[in-house]
Motif scaffolding. Structure first.
Motif, PDB file in Angstrom:
ATOM      1  N   UNK A   1     105.956 -94.427  57.706  1.00 53.59           N
ATOM      2  CA  UNK A   1     105.346 -94.603  56.335  1.00 53.59           C
ATOM      3  C   UNK A   1     105.849 -93.577  55.124  1.00 53.59           C
ATOM      4  N   UNK A   2     107.007 -94.040  54.661  1.00 48.49           N
ATOM      5  CA  UNK A   2     107.814 -93.385  53.723  1.00 48.49           C
ATOM      6  C   UNK A   2     108.011 -92.077  54.384  1.00 48.49           C
ATOM      7  N   UNK A   3     108.241 -90.903  53.646  1.00 44.05           N
ATOM      8  CA  UNK A   3     108.550 -89.855  54.221  1.00 44.05           C
ATOM      9  C   UNK A   3     107.690 -88.737  54.801  1.00 44.05           C
ATOM     10  N   UNK A   4     106.685 -89.272  55.157  1.00 37.93           N
ATOM     11  CA  UNK A   4     105.374 -88.815  56.136  1.00 37.93           C
ATOM     12  C   UNK A   4     106.015 -88.684  57.646  1.00 37.93           C
ATOM     13  N   UNK A   5     106.184 -87.751  58.211  1.00 42.24           N
ATOM     14  CA  UNK A   5     106.314 -87.639  59.638  1.00 42.24           C
ATOM     15  C   UNK A   5     105.093 -87.420  60.237  1.00 42.24           C
ATOM     16  N   UNK A  66     101.862 -93.238  44.665  1.00 43.56           N
ATOM     17  CA  UNK A  66     101.165 -93.520  45.847  1.00 43.56           C
ATOM     18  C   UNK A  66     101.799 -94.107  47.096  1.00 43.56           C
ATOM     19  N   UNK A  67     102.708 -94.575  46.667  1.00 43.27           N
ATOM     20  CA  UNK A  67     103.742 -95.349  47.623  1.00 43.27           C
ATOM     21  C   UNK A  67     104.664 -94.201  48.409  1.00 43.27           C
ATOM     22  N   UNK A  68     104.895 -93.116  48.071  1.00 41.32           N
ATOM     23  CA  UNK A  68     105.702 -92.184  48.366  1.00 41.32           C
ATOM     24  C   UNK A  68     105.582 -91.575  49.891  1.00 41.32           C
ATOM     25  N   UNK A  69     104.332 -91.206  49.906  1.00 39.49           N
ATOM     26  CA  UNK A  69     103.819 -90.463  50.928  1.00 39.49           C
ATOM     27  C   UNK A  69     102.391 -90.850  51.516  1.00 39.49           C
ATOM     28  N   UNK A  70     102.468 -91.730  52.427  1.00 35.97           N
ATOM     29  CA  UNK A  70     101.115 -92.393  52.775  1.00 35.97           C
ATOM     30  C   UNK A  70     100.867 -91.941  54.488  1.00 35.97           C
ATOM     31  N   UNK A  71      99.719 -91.259  54.397  1.00 31.98           N
ATOM     32  CA  UNK A  71      99.351 -90.510  55.500  1.00 31.98           C
ATOM     33  C   UNK A  71      99.029 -91.671  56.487  1.00 31.98           C
ATOM     34  N   UNK A  72      98.966 -91.050  58.014  1.00 34.46           N
ATOM     35  CA  UNK A  72      98.806 -92.027  59.274  1.00 34.46           C
ATOM     36  C   UNK A  72      97.257 -91.576  59.724  1.00 34.46           C
ATOM     37  N   UNK A  73      96.623 -92.789  59.775  1.00 33.92           N
ATOM     38  CA  UNK A  73      95.280 -92.710  60.461  1.00 33.92           C
ATOM     39  C   UNK A  73      95.462 -92.375  62.027  1.00 33.92           C
ATOM     40  N   UNK A  74      94.350 -91.713  62.420  1.00 32.71           N
ATOM     41  CA  UNK A  74      94.397 -91.231  63.999  1.00 32.71           C
ATOM     42  C   UNK A  74      93.791 -92.499  64.616  1.00 32.71           C
ATOM     43  N   UNK A  75      94.326 -92.501  65.963  1.00 31.95           N
ATOM     44  CA  UNK A  75      93.835 -93.914  66.872  1.00 31.95           C
ATOM     45  C   UNK A  75      92.600 -93.709  67.253  1.00 31.95           C
ATOM     46  N   UNK A  76      91.787 -92.466  67.154  1.00 35.47           N
ATOM     47  CA  UNK A  76      90.944 -91.783  68.079  1.00 35.47           C
ATOM     48  C   UNK A  76      89.458 -92.292  67.156  1.00 35.47           C
ATOM     49  N   UNK A  77      89.449 -93.197  66.167  1.00 33.93           N
ATOM     50  CA  UNK A  77      88.347 -93.328  65.365  1.00 33.93           C
ATOM     51  C   UNK A  77      87.572 -92.259  64.811  1.00 33.93           C
TER      52      UNK A  77
END
Length: 635
Positions: A1-5, A66-77
């Motif tokens: 997701x963009x430049x977010x690791x 807002x397109x540059x750095x989108x965070x990842x949602x955790x898988x654990x709800x």
């Protein structure tokens, strides 16, 4: 997701604690944290937004795109969005751009866990960390002695932005400047503690700080976070404890704040009967939600941990624990038992106090609770709310009402000034004369006093003398100690120019000496919350408006005799019954000429006589000053 690791500070154990509402150090995980990942400097971001479709970090490092750095949602709800952004570091400004599953509106929010915020009216968060080196090890090591319920506890309540101003620059003192001026002033006045009205970041000056948007950030109006730490450190260096006003009851609806954070009622209760405060036009936390409870308790521990704070004065407790607080019939729903108590809020308050005292047993929590709710300052183990102390609002209202009466009518109201002693030991009470009593047309404290100028100051001296010899701890709002005539104005400095005039200088010295009397005499502070620390001598001389009592410590030799004369008459050859024979010395007199009094003092030692009086075997004759308080001790 963009430049977010993809990266996380959370373990599975953290997530389980968070979901169950038992993670009390969330500030170590959520928010923005400067980290090094695979040799690369950057910032880890984590935010709770379970109703989000997507969450982006926007800031000065990506042109707020807002397109540059989108965070990842955790898988654990858990509803936590996170990720590592390289090259972003300390000082970067940012917000979260949240696309919600619930509303089509684009939402831009400040970070609820930000350690620093932009200076209002700007609203962005700032990536921040500091390596402040504390010098208060000695204070923390011995804090339990200075901060326990048998120690003297005299609090100076301060609104930092209006205590004193740089007139030529028309600005408030900075944290650094307060670390010099305010610290030395509080020390000179012999207060044991200072209490700051809310210093957490807030957008609207007229709220005085009680409408918070940055719960983890000291206001940027006065400087950087580490500069606030320096202020606390300086107080500790000078042996003074620091208390913060803390507001877990409500928060404002400002667009960048906690309200409708991810499009849903995330932090506030969904039911307006529980989630909206009609008086303050603000939102009420949802105490039924585990993650919200963890947010609030983490915030309390944050200030104790990261800023070495010595106590939290919890604001508006009554508004939390009553479902019908400030609501008419039909505007609230009873609890499952048909009562008006907010059971979830009560449960939260108990958990808060248990957690604070478990982790920091040498601090105090103090409730601003204005009703007769039982056992506010009793342990949760016996059904109490668990606070260390509670403001004695009844004493405050009765006392100010009594002293506002013309002295010739006081004999008809003796029961009003003695009534507080009928219930003072039901709680661990703090006697407050706070900011709430000098605003909104209530007048200043001296402005309430009847009579000419001399009588006003004499009334004020005996009022405070009565306050400092009454069981309980003490709190005075800034300006009260110089007898400020004007009501407090949050936009203006205190009227320090009054100290060009002797009545005000003398009164300031009086308060300093009164604090010293309180600190140096164990009888006045060693047993503040128990009947063993107080005994009436006489409370029924309403004709003369006189009352007298003992204050007692653990050792009988520390016992004091206190006599209050609330009339304008000097009473010569006044007899007082005492419990034993001996020679008495007057150790304090509010009518001394150095305080601006008429100097009806008793300089010579007084020998008791075996004359039955006040149901006591012995008694002595003395002179009582007009509108004065006298304190005696056996030689």
């Amino acid at each position: 997701m963009g430049n977010v690791i993809a990266y996380s500070l959370f373990t599975d154990f953290d997530i389980n604690l968070f979901k169950s509402g038992k993670h009390y150090r969330l500030y170590e995980k959520l928010g923005s944290h400067c980290v090094v990942l695979d040799g690369q400097n950057g910032t880890y971001f984590a935010v709770w937004a379970p109703s989000a479709e997507s969450v982006s970090v926007i800031g000065d490092f990506n042109y707020w795109n807002e397109e540059e750095h989108q965070l990842n949602v955790r898988w654990d709800s858990s509803g936590i969005w996170e990720g590592f952004i390289p090259y972003v570091g300390k000082g970067s400004t940012y917000k979260y751009k949240i696309n919600s599953k619930i509303t089509p509106e684009n939402i831009e929010k400040a970070d609820p866990f930000a350690r620093r915020c932009e200076h209002p009216p700007k609203t962005a968060s700032i990536v921040w960390e500091d390596d402040y080196h504390w010098d208060d090890e000695e204070w923390l090591k011995n804090r339990g002695e200075k901060n326990n319920l048998k120690a003297p506890y005299s609090v100076y309540e301060v609104h930092l932005t209006s205590w004193k101003k740089k007139v030529e620059e028309n600005r408030s003192l900075s944290y650094f400047e307060l670390a010099e001026d305010l610290v030395q002033y509080v020390k000179k006045m012999n207060f044991t503690h200072v209490e700051f009205m809310p210093i957490m970041e807030f957008p609207y000056d007229p709220s005085w700080g009680y409408q918070i948007t940055g719960y983890f950030a000291p206001t940027s109006r006065l400087g950087y976070p580490e500069e606030f730490k320096y202020l606390v450190d300086k107080f500790h260096e000078n042996g003074i404890g620091v208390i913060l006003d803390w507001v877990p009851s409500h928060f404002p609806e400002d667009a960048h704040g906690l309200g409708k954070f991810d499009g849903s009622c995330l932090y506030e209760h969904t039911d307006l009967k529980k989630g909206y405060h009609p008086d303050w036009k603000s939102l009420i936390f949802n105490y039924e939600r585990n993650e919200v409870r963890a947010f609030l308790i983490s915030n309390a521990l944050f200030w104790l941990d990261q800023y070495h704070i010595d106590g939290l004065r919890v604001d508006a407790v009554a508004s939390m624990i009553y479902l019908d607080y400030s609501r008419d019939e039909g505007e609230w729903d009873p609890n499952v038992f048909g009562g008006n108590e907010n059971l979830e809020a009560i449960s939260f308050v108990k958990e808060l106090n248990e957690t604070v005292y478990l982790n920091y047993p040498d601090v105090q929590t103090i409730a601003e609770e204005s009703t007769a709710f039982p056992m506010v300052s009793k342990p949760t183990s016996i059904g109490g709310l668990g606070f260390g102390m509670k403001w004695m609002m009844g004493w405050m209202h009765d006392t100010l009402d009594y002293f506002s009466k013309d002295t010739i009518y006081r004999k008809f109201h003796q029961n009003e000034i003695t009534f507080s002693l009928a219930y003072v030991f039901t709680e661990n009470f703090m006697l407050p004369l706070s900011h709430d009593e000098v605003v909104y047309g209530k007048n200043s404290i001296i402005g309430r006093m009847p009579g000419d100028e001399w009588q006003r100051f004499a009334n004020l001296r005996v009022l405070y003398g009565y306050m400092f010899t009454h069981p309980g701890t003490k709190l005075l709002f800034m300006g009260n100690e110089i007898a400020q005539y004007e009501e407090w104005d949050f936009q203006s400095s205190l009227d320090w120019n009054l100290l060009e005039f002797f009545p005000h200088i003398n009164f300031q010295n009086y308060i300093s000496d009164l604090n010293l009397l309180y600190k140096e005499n164990k009888a006045l502070h060693e047993i503040p919350f128990s009947q063993e620390g107080f005994e009436w001598i006489s409370y029924d001389d309403n004709e003369n408006s006189v009352m007298s009592y003992y204050r007692k410590g653990d050792n009988e030799k520390d016992k004091l005799i206190v006599i209050c004369n609330f009339s304008t008459n000097a009473l010569i050859n006044y007899r007082i019954g005492v419990y034993k024979e001996g020679i008495l010395e007057e150790i304090f007199n509010s009518d001394a000429s150095k305080y601006g009094g008429s100097n009806v003092v008793n300089e010579d030692p007084i020998e008791t006589e075996q004359v039955l009086f006040h149901n006591q075997t012995f008694s002595f004759i003395t002179s009582l000053p007009p509108l004065g308080i006298s304190v005696y001790k056996y030689q």
